[in-house]
Write a protein that holds these residues in place. Structure first.
Motif, short mmCIF file in Angstrom:
data_model
loop_
_atom_site.label_atom_id
_atom_site.label_comp_id
_atom_site.label_asym_id
_atom_site.label_seq_id
_atom_site.Cartn_x
_atom_site.Cartn_y
_atom_site.Cartn_z
N MET B 28 -9.64 28.19 74.74
CA MET B 28 -8.69 29.08 74.08
C MET B 28 -7.31 28.50 73.98
O MET B 28 -6.63 28.64 72.98
CB MET B 28 -8.59 30.40 74.85
N LEU B 29 -6.85 27.89 75.04
CA LEU B 29 -5.44 27.52 75.12
C LEU B 29 -5.18 26.04 74.96
O LEU B 29 -4.05 25.62 74.97
CB LEU B 29 -4.85 27.97 76.46
N GLY B 30 -6.23 25.25 74.87
CA GLY B 30 -5.96 23.82 74.81
C GLY B 30 -5.91 23.24 76.20
O GLY B 30 -5.85 23.96 77.19
N PRO B 31 -5.92 21.92 76.29
CA PRO B 31 -6.11 21.29 77.60
C PRO B 31 -4.91 21.33 78.54
O PRO B 31 -5.05 21.05 79.72
CB PRO B 31 -6.43 19.84 77.23
N ARG B 32 -3.75 21.69 78.05
CA ARG B 32 -2.62 21.53 78.96
C ARG B 32 -1.79 22.80 79.11
O ARG B 32 -0.58 22.76 79.12
CB ARG B 32 -1.73 20.40 78.47
N ALA B 33 -2.44 23.91 79.20
CA ALA B 33 -1.70 25.16 79.33
C ALA B 33 -1.10 25.27 80.72
O ALA B 33 -1.63 24.73 81.69
CB ALA B 33 -2.65 26.32 79.08
N ASP B 34 0.00 26.00 80.80
CA ASP B 34 0.58 26.12 82.14
C ASP B 34 -0.09 27.27 82.89
O ASP B 34 -0.62 28.19 82.29
CB ASP B 34 2.10 26.26 82.08
N ALA B 36 0.74 29.94 84.44
CA ALA B 36 1.06 31.35 84.19
C ALA B 36 0.30 31.85 82.98
O ALA B 36 -0.27 32.94 82.98
CB ALA B 36 2.56 31.50 83.98
N LEU B 37 0.26 31.03 81.95
CA LEU B 37 -0.43 31.43 80.74
C LEU B 37 -1.93 31.51 80.97
O LEU B 37 -2.61 32.38 80.46
CB LEU B 37 -0.13 30.44 79.61
N LEU B 72 0.19 36.05 72.05
CA LEU B 72 1.57 35.62 71.84
C LEU B 72 2.55 36.77 71.94
O LEU B 72 3.60 36.65 72.53
CB LEU B 72 1.68 34.95 70.47
#
Lengths: 535, 304, 298
Positions: B28-34, B36-37, B72
């Motif tokens: 969902m968020l891609g490989p480098r989400a932080d 908290a997200l 978002l």
């Protein structure tokens, strides 16, 4: 369609802020209000101005604002001691009646105009509010709110209140950007202490300032509605006329071509646009277009810590091979100026007049690559969908590098992925295309490229001790001439490191209907409260 | 039966994150989400519950109209979808209406003069046109009517408060979609008509002196329509898919652009919500077509 | 959209009548067949030999001559970065086929397997398979692709897979109907009673009879695959620059349609020709192979 370069990086924008700023294009218009007939019929009873924002709104608390959309709204809601005259680099007194800087520059004595009320019945502005506003951002208050703008007030020792309406701002050391970026911009706005304490974290969506407008509706990704503040204290009327509009609506429309629709449909009056859409309105009956310089910059950066780019000859080859003029012509429709370094000419100080503008030299590039033994190198070029026309820029760069014998793969990522800081993301970064925005002081352009920003916003991994010390020196220098020399020296060193190909100093391009007379701040932000109507 | 299909679709969508290779959150968020997200995503997408529980929550939520929140801006997905739907529905229905309106006279004329030039052209082009991608036709129309001739506005839905303006903005998009199906529907209707026209009662009506056009439009058509009604359901579903392209080309706000933008922004909850809605509409359309068919054609009722 | 025409099988003796040269001759007996065959052949040839045939490199930029119309150097004109449209369209043919062909073939294989299972095994297996196929068909293929690609990102292989899945229902249905009809035939029944195993029946009776409708359906689904794949590229999904997918050329051209209509025009022409060509070929094949059609709706 990606907008103009993103807002200032740094702690100002957390990833969530970024993501919040990247809502789906045009959905603001797709939602119910449009179909409920929110398309504006001519309303003679109340004058409404509708402005387009090209980035979503985030937070209207001066300590936590997320980007240029927030700034443009805040301009209507808040005031500082002194603010920029519309369209000028000069500041004029707003809330401050007297404003005296001491000889050594470490103390500022101020006194406030009397009887300036806050919104929502929060009483008069007092020196206590000024103290609270600045100290909370500086991180001096307890608890420390950890404002994104703490570095703006890092030099603040305290604000001493000497009377109900008077006080002294005491600095720990000289801080040159204070008068150009901290005081007259968002970080210098005065908020109501009582209101902040009352509303806590809700203050960001229910702000209380002294400005000529107050916030009445807040719908992220859709709109913000401001209404004229009936009891406005008139602090700005020393240098501006009485405000005209009864209501101002801000509509974030991320996709530039959707915003163009909205303009043709009469749903917005004015706003910034991408070069291609802006062109559509040039010369059209009933519309106006204009451009305004900014302090922003867009670049092709190279991460010198990556194995592929460690050799300076490879980087120099890349710099020689890239055809920046072609990029400006084809990708930006000739709308932007070519950049020769980081500081644009409209910056008050710091512009490097005789910066070398590299001419395209494919043979030279080939030679350099051969010397470096980099014949079979494959470089990864990344960019983000929120940049200006990344597809064209990247394809031109790819073709340019291919001419010199360098292979290059393109990966245009979604904004969330691209703007991830540090860690694996930084390790994998090689060649990248992006832009940052600037402020009216060169300090803020340089600050992201010092050693303490490594693994943060310093995507190039540029680390130079002299550069760092010059930055510190210029920060605390009282003499503009000396600062100018320092910034030029920094740019010289940077140029020698060959880790960046400068592309453009983007203007902000506006389009709108003929009937409005826009008012733009010196850094390219719209001063909505000062828009007029053509007679 | 339709309910069962719908159920499977919903379960599939609920499970999609798990079916595809890779960690659901990374997908969902891609490989480098932080972190908290990631945590936010896990919570909102119910990833902390067991997989069967997730499916159950999704189904029950969907029935209630709760399709989650867009990452978002945290707005409810159902709100976004409902806001975007009307424009798309109007587009799809108008296109269908136009297609049917064109198909009827075309079919009647071809059937009346079987083997004539109209019939032959219709025969060739009807299957051909339907295979041309909708966006190709849309672009060509855009070029013709807007860029070259300047007759019609190119972008937007127009102001809703001004019906004429809205219609002006609707013409080209609806026409693009209608052109695709008009020929095909006409062809089908023609075959059905031919079959009907061969019947005894038609000959009887003619013997009674009934006017030719009456025979075609009133008698024959009424009996030929049922076989085509079924296809209208399919057409509606297909139009919803093509509407995505048409909306992007004509820059109209609607479900298509919502879905498209959500996809490019990696806003999975909205994508999922939009897809659910389209599937529901498709199944509904087919169901309605089926029911309409049975209502019109008593013979089918008996067979049942 | 996928041409959703399923075949009621015409049970026939597997014979040489539909082979080779004879087939060709019968296809080109009608103008639609000629057109279709020519398009198909040209497309395949261009796709295979594009790098050789293309007059310019498809990545060579010529910024000064961008967005120009046809000229002696650039026969079809240039795109927004000055690249030769003709060369890009030619390589685009290769890209299109590289995605569409595997997708359809994969769809055939999977559809055949599922159809055989459903038709042959019957009962609950059949019911489950039919419902699943119905469920897949209840999405327009583009929508299904969006849902999946939103997660998987832009990879060619993912697009191929999604497209294949979208086509499985049509192939599956045809196969299943075929199998069911075959099984009901008396002489097949007789063979089974004589001890013929399922594989033999499949091989001798089912496959030869299901092949013609499958071939027709393949020819009809190929343009649909090209259409969807280009559409996805138009939306920015599935390919990364500088791959000259027809959808990408269209999208770039669309952004600058007022500056130059040529990229859009030529790409639309190519897409229309391709889809029309294959569709006509499929129609002609259907006539030639004597496949009776009935519309089957979901």
């Amino acid at each position: 369609m990606p907008p103009v370069p993103t807002a200032p990086p740094g702690p100002l924008l957390r990833r969530r802020g970024f993501l919040a700023a990247l809502a789906a294009a045009g959905c603001g218009l797709a939602s119910a209000p449009l179909l409920a007939g929110c398309g504006r019929a001519a309303d003679t009873r109340s004058k409404t101005l509708v402005l387009r924002l090209d980035v979503d709104m985030g937070n209207l608390d001066p300590a936590f604002a997320t980007g240029r959309s927030d700034y443009e709204i805040m301009e209507c809601l808040y005031e500082g001691l002194r603010n920029y005259r519309p369209g000028s680099l000069d500041t004029a007194s707003t809330l401050a009646d007297e404003f005296e800087v001491s000889q050594d520059g470490l103390e500022i004595k101020f006194s406030l105009k009397r009887g300036i009320p806050f919104h929502a019945g929060y009483g008069e502005v007092t020196a206590a509010d000024v103290k609270y506003s600045y100290e909370r951002i500086a991180g001096i208050t307890t608890p420390n709110i950890n404002s994104s703008y703490q570095s703006d007030w890092s030099a603040l020792a305290e604000v001493r209140v000497t009377g109900t309406y008077s006080g002294v701002i005491r600095l720990k050391h000289l801080f040159a950007p204070l008068y150009r970026t901290t005081l007259p911009l968002e970080r210098g706005y005065v908020v109501s202490q009582r209101a902040v304490l009352d509303r806590g974290s809700g203050f960001g969506t229910a702000p209380v300032g002294t400005g000529p407008y107050e916030l009445v509706a807040w719908e992220p990704r859709n709109r913000a509605v401001l209404r004229r503040f009936a009891d406005y204290g008139g602090a700005r009327y020393g240098y501006a006329d009485k405000v005209l509009w009864d209501e101002i609506h801000f509509r974030p429309v991320l996709d530039s071509s959707s915003a163009a629709i909205a303009l043709t449909a009469g749903e917005i009056d004015f706003g910034p646009f991408a070069p291609l859409d802006n062109k559509r309105f040039a010369g059209e009956q009933g519309y106006q277009t204009m451009e305004h310089p900014t302090f922003d910059y867009s670049m092709l950066g190279m991460n010198v810590n990556h194995a592929n780019l460690r050799d300076i000859r490879v980087r120099q080859a890349i710099r020689s091979a890239v055809d920046a003029d072609a990029i400006l012509a084809a990708a930006f429709d000739g709308a932007y100026r070519r950049a020769s370094a980081i500081i644009p000419p409209n910056m008050p100080i710091g512009h490097w007049d005789d910066a070398p503008v590299p001419k395209r030299d494919v043979d030279g590039a080939r030679r350099l690559l051969a010397e470096a033994g980099a014949r079979d190198l494959q470089i990864a070029l990344t960019s983000s969908t929120d940049q200006e026309n990344p597809r064209d820029v990247c394809q031109i760069v790819q073709a340019n590098l291919a001419d010199a014998g360098l292979r290059c793969t393109i990966d245009i990522q979604d904004a969330g992925s691209f703007w991830t800081l540090g860690g694996q993301a930084q390790e994998q970064r090689q060649l990248f295309y992006c832009g940052f925005s600037g402020l009216p002081d060169p300090y803020w352009s340089m600050v992201w490229f010092t050693s303490d920003q490594l693994n943060q916003w310093n995507f190039q991994s540029y680390s130079d001790a002299t550069f760092d010390s010059l930055q510190q020196q210029a920060l605390q220098s009282p003499d503009n001439g000396l600062r100018q020399a320092d910034y030029v020296a920094m740019q010289r060193r940077w140029d020698a490191a060959a880790n960046t190909v400068w592309l453009a100093w983007p203007q902000v391009l506006f389009a709108g209907r003929d009937g409005v007379v826009p008012s733009i701040r010196v850094d390219g932000r719209m001063l909505a409260w000062n828009f007029r109507e053509r007679a | 039966m339709a309910i069962l299909v719908l159920l499977i679709v919903m379960v599939f969508l609920a499970l999609l994150l798990h079916i595809l290779p890779g960690n659901p959150v990374t997908l969902m968020l891609g490989p480098r989400a932080d972190p908290a997200l990631i945590e936010l995503a896990r919570q909102q997408m119910d990833l902390n519950s067991s997989v069967p529980a997730q499916v159950w929550h999704f189904l029950t939520g969907a029935v209630r109209g709760d399709l989650g929140r867009d990452f978002l801006t945290q707005r409810p997905v159902s709100e976004l979808i409902v806001g975007a739907l009307p424009n798309t529905l109007i587009l799809a229905l108008t296109s269908l209406a136009l297609a049917v309106a064109a198909a009827i006279p075309l079919a009647v004329l071809s059937a009346a003069r079987q083997g004539g030039w109209l019939d032959r052209i219709l025969g060739t082009m009807s299957v051909g046109i339907i295979s041309i991608p909708s966006y190709v036709i849309g672009m060509v129309l855009l070029l013709l009517a807007t860029v070259w001739l300047g007759w019609l506005p190119a972008i937007g839905t127009g102001s809703v408060t001004d019906p004429l303006d809205y219609l002006a903005h609707l013409v080209l998009p609806a026409l693009s979609l209608a052109m695709i199906w008009a020929g095909y529907l006409a062809r089908l209707l023609r075959s059905a008509l031919l079959e009907v026209l061969g019947q005894d009662y038609i000959r009887a009506a003619r013997a009674y002196g009934l006017a030719e056009w009456r025979i075609h439009y009133q008698l024959a058509l009424r009996n030929a329509i049922p076989s085509v009604v079924a296809l209208i359901g399919v057409a509606l579903g297909d139009l919803m898919g093509s509407a995505i392209f048409i909306e992007v080309i004509f820059t109209r706000n609607g479900l298509g652009t919502l879905l498209y933008n959500a996809t490019t922004q990696r806003d999975y909850p909205t994508v999922r919500g939009g897809v659910v809605l389209i599937a529901v509409l498709f199944v509904l359309a087919n169901l309605l077509a089926d029911l309409a068919n049975r209502a019109i054609n008593p013979r089918l009722r008996e067979v049942r | 959209m996928s041409a959703d025409l399923a075949a009621a099988p015409a049970p026939r003796v597997a014979g040489p009548a539909s082979h080779g040269l004879n087939l060709m001759r019968r296809i080109v007996a009608a103008p639609s067949g000629v057109f279709g065959l020519v398009v198909a052949v040209v497309l395949v040839v261009v796709a295979i030999f594009a790098p050789v045939l293309a007059p310019h490199s498809y990545t060579a930029l010529d910024i000064e001559h961008r967005l120009e119309g046809p000229s002696s150097t650039y026969w079809l004109g240039t795109d927004n970065l000055g690249r030769d449209l003709l060369s890009r369209l030619m390589v685009g043919a290769r890209v299109a086929l590289q995605i569409a062909a595997p997708a359809v073939l994969l769809g055939v294989v999977l559809g055949l397997a599922l159809g055989l299972a459903a038709g042959y095994l019957g009962g609950n297996v059949d019911r489950v398979i039919v419902v699943v196929l119905d469920a897949i068909q209840s999405f327009p293929a583009v929508v299904l692709a969006l849902a999946v690609l939103a997660l998987l990102g832009s990879s060619t292989w993912d697009v191929v897979l999604v497209l294949a899945v979208a086509f499985v229902p049509s192939f599956g249905r045809v196969t299943r109907t075929s199998v069911q009809a075959i099984q009901a035939l008396p002489y097949v029944d007789a063979e089974r009673n004589l001890g013929a195993g399922p594989l033999r029946i499949i091989g001798r009776h089912v496959l030869p009879n299901v092949m013609p409708p499958l071939i027709v359906l393949t020819a009809m689904n190929l343009p649909a695959a090209v259409g969807i794949e280009s559409g996805l590229a138009f939306l920015g999904l599935g390919v990364q620059p500088p791959t000259p997918d027809w959808g990408v050329i269209l999208s770039d051209g669309f952004g600058r349609i007022r500056d130059s209509p040529w990229p859009v025009l030529w790409t639309c022409a190519v897409l229309a020709l391709t889809t029309l060509g294959f569709t006509f070929l499929g129609e002609r094949l259907r006539d030639v192979l004597d496949v009776r059609t009935t519309e089957v709706r979901s």
